[in-house]
Design an enzyme around this catalytic site. Structure first.
Site, short mmCIF file in Angstrom:
data_model
loop_
_atom_site.label_atom_id
_atom_site.label_comp_id
_atom_site.label_asym_id
_atom_site.label_seq_id
_atom_site.Cartn_x
_atom_site.Cartn_y
_atom_site.Cartn_z
N HIS A 44 -39.64 -25.59 -1.72
CA HIS A 44 -39.29 -26.45 -0.58
C HIS A 44 -39.63 -27.90 -0.93
CE1 HIS A 44 -39.37 -28.28 3.40
NE2 HIS A 44 -38.60 -27.28 3.78
N GLU A 102 -30.84 -27.45 0.50
CA GLU A 102 -31.45 -28.31 1.51
C GLU A 102 -31.51 -29.75 1.00
OE1 GLU A 102 -34.04 -26.22 4.50
OE2 GLU A 102 -35.33 -26.46 2.78
#
Ligand code: PGA
Length: 242
Positions: free
Chosen positions: A89, A159
């Site tokens: 992430h 993302e």
């Protein structure tokens, strides 16, 4: 190829114990799908574990059991009923200086212990403006997945860093071409043509209708909106019933 869609909730460090118990009172009667995976802050994981949806860890350490104060290793996660780990992430890449090499070690250690992986990739705003998106995606993916032999346990989440927590969502065309590019990279570099790719970044119960029009999409990774029970249930409804 199985046409399963996924809805993943990354709850980051956004909730305290009180809001977690309120949240669970609402969602535990309503989510009955192993295509939903929730990633609570790790101390709250035991409250979430149940047989109705899947629960994952937001981070992991890449060693076997040993002296690693403050960390959680894959074998411990597995023994608690965790089935999946979020790796790469941008919060971790940027704030905790996680490199592609560390990410690769985490991926391999998870797979070795039977944990599935959601690998997050995406370009920063600067990289986007310099037209480096594909180069960044290729580097992040080829490095992270080096030496992987079972791609069925991997899901990739696209993302864009500039879309996370900003209420800025790329146009469907942009998401679609990034997803297609990621699928092509995994097929050409690793010979695996069925990789699942999710989109994440500023998803809410309003824009989910538009995002779901992208045929190539295998699901979504929801951050902030996943901590609002009603919002999250609405998003699940749209994605899984499409
Ligand atoms: P967001 O976060 O939905 O709040 O933009 C996405 C994420 O951090 O994965």
């Amino acid at each position: 190829m199985e046409n399963k869609k996924y809805v993943v909730g990354n709850m980051k460090t956004l909730m305290d114990r009180k809001s977690v118990s309120k949240y669970l009172k609402i969602v535990n009667d309503k989510i009955f799908s192993n295509q939903v995976i929730l990633f609570p802050t790790s101390i709250y994981v035991p409250y979430f574990l149940n047989q109705y949806y899947r629960v994952g860890l937001q981070n992991i350490y890449f060693e076997s059991m040993g002296s690693y104060t403050g960390e959680i290793v894959p074998i411990q996660a597995k023994s608690m009923g965790i089935s999946c780990v979020l790796i790469g992430h941008s919060d971790r890449r940027l704030n905790f200086k996680e490199t592609d090499s560390i990410i690769n070690k985490k991926v391999l250690e998870c797979l070795m212990h039977g944990l599935s992986v959601i690998l997050c990739v995406g370009e920063t705003l600067e990289e986007k403006e310099l037209l480096k998106t594909t180069r960044v995606l290729k580097k992040q993916i080829t490095y992270a997945l080096r030496d992987v032999d079972d791609f069925r346990q991997i899901i990739i989440a696209y993302e864009p860093v500039w879309a996370i927590g900003t209420r800025k969502v790329p146009k469907n065309e942009e998401i679609k071409s990034a997803i297609q590019y990621i699928k092509d990279i995994v097929a050409t570099e690793f010979g695996y043509a069925d990789i699942k790719v999710l989109y994440g970044g500023s998803i809410d119960s309003k824009n989910i209708h538009t995002i779901c029009k992208i045929d190539e999409l295998d699901g979504v990774l929801v951050g902030n909106a996943s901590t609002d029970a009603k919002e999250f249930l609405d998003i699940i409804e749209v994605v899984l019933n499409k």
